[in-house]
Design an enzyme around this catalytic site. Structure first.
Site: not given
Ligand code: ADP
Ligand code: MG
Ligand code: MG
Length: 853
Positions: A22, A92, A101, A103, A323, A439, A733, A801, A821
């Protein structure tokens, strides 16, 4: 002194490993000039130091955070903790390897009782300010103080829109659960939020995810502190996720979801059903155009399909994440082929980029198009493939029944990261709520499991443990079938058929074939399997086991007569009856593999396997024969070449059948098959010397067709004495199933589901050595055998094998060893072809771009 914090626009050398997926994405987007809120990243080094010290910030980290926060205040013109016009941030998580999802993230950090009033005044939007505050208390309470989510969601359900009331309730829930009131100090909030994110690296669900995906436990996560932008400010605001191509099919074009007047996780949580991202076109035209343009640029920059998160605040677009998109195997192939066509990437990159393990998905069953069935309900086609199984309503039950070998479909309102172990155990996933980016959908696609999401006709009564599907009542344990490619849900079992290879798949495999050195064969015991293998691109058979030919219903009685024979003559009489059966089997296989080599292994299992259990013996004589043949450890008893040396007439018959078949096929087609006769379980040169003599003498009597004689290398002694054994062998083999058992001293049946399961859970071993070759142990023995075998016979043919022959990492290892192989099950042949090409590419320096975020 070591540095732990970097602004998004500060350069670093550390890249993804240091900043996490990220963080690196945010930094790169800033450099590209994409609109991203300001912020900074606390490195994975800091997390590792935190974990190593048992939960202490490393020296200097706090001061560095303060310094970067001050800079952020300067950039934004707002102050953190300011009661009048507060700077708010999100905290984040973001590891180097994508763990969607798994962490935690906390939004709106910096709000308190005073600042919420300031925010309301400044924005003139009371609702928005209070909504943001209640979200903070909720996320902070759940993440930092581990308050059960339902405490908040229950209150939310009851109080709904009464935001001042909700804030009071949330604060009292918080105080009740923690024994102290909600922290009003912004810096304290930030510090504890950072710690909580560090600690979320080690939650049980994150660990389970890593174990499943073979991600090392010591990488740690980075923490991104990002200025908040607000999608919950009203109808000109909102939040969404989008893909640059369809993640299910790979089809080019915008694909995504948008939720107006919402923040952060609302889209993913599946609480409100979002609209297609196209809906922004009319409502927010400027932001929409910029989104399209930005996505195009990101794809061009990364030369890969992207998955982005964005927020629109009062009509202004911000990107919050990019990503490489998780995608189905079909989408990966289509996108790769399209990107080569578009000139975005080269063929080598396309080949390097496809995850061979994921191709398994395409090699999954689907519903037989020729059968008719009644569709009980339809949901979203969230992850392709079809599955039948008993329905279960929670992850623990899925895991329990899955462990007992029962096929289950996990049925939920929606899934959360806590369901991960159940999703792993299930054959498929069905949810009532949530969209294509929920999810359940995302995780299922990653796992290559069928998933139907957002099936509105489904409702659950978890207390009664029943479901209602369009009015049909279902109990836990009832069987349903889901088709994640169409979204169909069917009550009962439906015939599934094996998959075939589509055009994109064929194209990429064709490129792979041009790039690889390693040949790929299949393990096939029947003409049908041989034909299937050939269709999948097998270049021969690396292992044809002959025992199933003994097991067939019409032959087993004769085999038993052979075993019960009181002398050699009687035994030969029974064998004479078996010979024509064996010969016709071999003829079928040779014809299916015309022009390609076929390795046939002579009888391997101990004879008692062909006799009934003791209780079912027909008479006393049989009972005593069963007792005589029974072995305490059949794995190491009278089997393989030991059997052939004790009862040479059995191997003689088999050689006669093989050579007879080869010459019959030659006479019929004009083409002599390339026959390789393989003696199993050789440990001593003398064993193979005698069996080679037997083979040659028998073959000479039969015909003049050519053939090779070789051995399976599946004992440590054979590896070590490979130089001597090679004197008697035209080929080796590696039988890595038995070699793993004998080298590790693990009997597979006594390991899997027993101590080995504990080993894997407790991390004594990282991988199951029966699935992924133990390269440093078994692999080292193989290396010794290769070296010594070639020393005697430089052109000795070498292959593998064991089941490892179809496992991508093991294929790469075999390439490095210089084998000729690999041989694997027919369905894994395509995957091995790709893995072999990737091994060759890696050697030439072309590596896959890592997918993360
Ligand atoms: P995950 O890895 O679970 O996607 P994120 O860190 O990306 O967690 O954030 C969770 C949600 O919060 C995402 O939808 C992200 O876009 C939103 N978000 C994170 N930081 C900000 C921010 N600074 N302003 C607005 N929305 C945010
Ligand atoms: Mg995210
Ligand atoms: Mg074996």
């Amino acid at each position: 002194m070591e540095r732990y914090v970097y602004d998004f626009d500060e350069p670093t050398e550390g890249g993804r490993d240091l900043l996490g997926g990220k963080g690196i994405g945010l930094a790169e987007m800033r450099q590209l000039g994409v609109p991203v809120p300001a912020g900074f990243t606390i490195t994975t080094d800091a997390c590792r130091a935190y974990m190593a010290s048992g939960g202490q910030f490393p020296a200097g980290l706090e001061a560095e955070i303060d310094e970067h926060l001050a800079r952020l205040e300067e950039t934004t013109g707002k102050r953190f903790g300011d009661p009048d016009d507060p700077l708010l941030v999100s905290v984040r998580s973001g590891a180097a390897v994508s763990m969607p999802g798994m962490m935690d993230t906390i939004l709106n950090v910096g709000l308190n009782d005073a600042a919420v009033e300031g925010l309301a005044r400044r924005t003139g939007n009371d609702r928005f300010a209070r909504d943001s505050y209640r979200r903070l208390i909720q996320m902070y309470g759940e993440t930092v103080d581990h308050i059960e989510p339902h405490r908040f969601s229950d209150a939310l359900g009851k109080q709904g829109d009464d935001l001042p009331g909700l804030i009071e309730t949330f604060k009292s829930i918080y105080a009740e659960e923690t024994g102290h009131s909600f922290p009003q100090d912004a810096k304290e909030q930030l510090g504890r939020a950072v710690r909580a994110v560090f600690e979320s690296w080690d939650t049980p669900r994150a660990k389970a995810y890593r174990r499943h995906n073979h991600i090392p436990d010591d990488l740690g996560t980075a923490v991104n502190v990002v200025q908040m932008v607000f999608g919950n400010k009203g109808e000109h605001s909102g939040t969404g996720v989008a893909f640059t191509r369809d993640p299910s099919t790979g089809e080019a074009g915008l694909y995504g979801e948008f939720l107006a007047d919402a923040q952060g996780e609302d889209v993913v949580a599946g609480i409100r059903t979002p609209e297609p991202v196209e809906s922004m076109r009319e409502r927010l035209p400027a932001a929409f155009d910029e989104l399209i343009e930005t996505m195009r640029r990101l794809e061009e920059h990364y030369k890969d399909m992207q998955d982005i998160e964005f927020t629109v605040e009062d009509g202004k677009l911000y990107l919050l994440q990019t990503r490489s998109a998780k995608r189905t195997a079909a989408a990966a192939l289509k996108a790769a082929v399209a990107m080569v066509d578009e000139g975005l990437i080269a063929r080598e990159e396309a080949v390097a980029r496809i995850d061979p393990g994921q191709l398994d998905q395409l090699l999954h069953p689907r519903i037989d198009p020729d059968v008719t069935y009644v569709v009980a309900a339809k949901g979203l086609n969230a992850s392709p493939g079809a599955a039948s199984g008993q329905i279960v309503f929670d992850a623990d039950t899925a895991e329990d029944r899955g462990r007992d070998g029962v096929s289950v479909i996990l049925v939920r309102w929606e899934t959360t990261p806590d369901d991960i172990h159940g999703m792993i155990a299930a054959q498929g996933i069905l949810t009532a709520h949530g969209g294509m980016t929920s999810h359940a959908a995302v995780v299922a696609r990653g796992m290559g499991k069928p998933c139907v999401a957002g099936c509105e006709a489904l409702s659950l009564d978890l207390d009664a443990r029943t479901a209602s599907l369009n009015g049909t009542r279902l109990n836990e344990g009832d069987v349903i079938t889901i088709d994640g490619g169409t979204g169909e849900v069917i009550v009962g079992e439906v015939t599934l058929i094996p998959p075939d290879i589509n055009e994109d798949f064929e194209t990429v495999l064709g490129w792979a074939d041009d790039l690889r050195r390693l040949k790929v064969r299949a393990n096939a015991d029947t003409p049908e399997d041989a034909a299937k293998a050939r269709e999948f691109g097998a270049q021969g058979i690396g292992l044809c086991r002959t025992e199933h030919m003994f097991m067939a219903d019409d032959r087993l009685p004769v085999v038993r007569d052979m075993i019960m024979a009181s002398d050699e003559d009687e035994r030969r009489a029974a064998l004479d009856k078996l010979l024509p059966h064996q010969q016709s089997d071999f003829e079928g296989i040779f014809e299916a593999m015309a022009g390609l080599p076929v390795t046939i292994r002579l009888l391997d299992p101990p004879l008692h396997e062909f006799l009934p259990p003791l209780e079912e013996a027909r008479d006393d004589r049989m009972r005593s024969r069963i007792r005589a043949l029974q072995e305490a450890n059949p794995m190491l008893g009278t089997r393989g070449c030991r059997l052939g040396l004790q009862f040479p007439e059995i191997y003689e018959m088999q050689v006669r059948a093989i050579i007879g078949a080869a010459s019959a096929v030659r006479d019929r087609t004009g083409d002599a098959p390339l026959v390789e006769i393989m003696h199993p379980l050789v440990g001593f040169q003398e064993e193979l010397r005698r069996l080679r003599d037997l083979t040659v003498a028998t073959a000479e009597e039969e015909s003049d067709v050519e053939y090779l004689v070789g051995t399976m290398i599946e004992l440590p002694r054979a590896c070590i004495r490979a130089d001597e054994i090679a004197e008697q062998a035209d080929f080796f083999s590696f039988g890595t199933n038995d070699l793993t058992q004998t080298a590790l001293g693990f009997s597979r049946d006594d390991a899997e589901g027993k101590f080995l399961t504990h080993y894997l859970q407790d991390g004594v071993l990282e991988r199951n050595p029966f699935e992924t070759l133990d390269q440093s142990g078994v692999g080292e023995l193989m290396a010794i055998a290769v070296e010594r075998g070639r020393r005697t016979k430089p052109d000795i043919k070498l292959g593998i094998c064991g089941e490892h022959g179809g496992e991508p990492d093991s294929v790469k290892f075999c390439h490095a060893l210089g084998l000729d192989y690999v041989s694997c099950s027919p369905y894994r042949v395509p995957l091995a072809r790709l893995a072999a090409a990737q091994a060759a590419l890696a050697e030439a320096g072309v590596e896959a771009v890592s997918v993360g975020g």
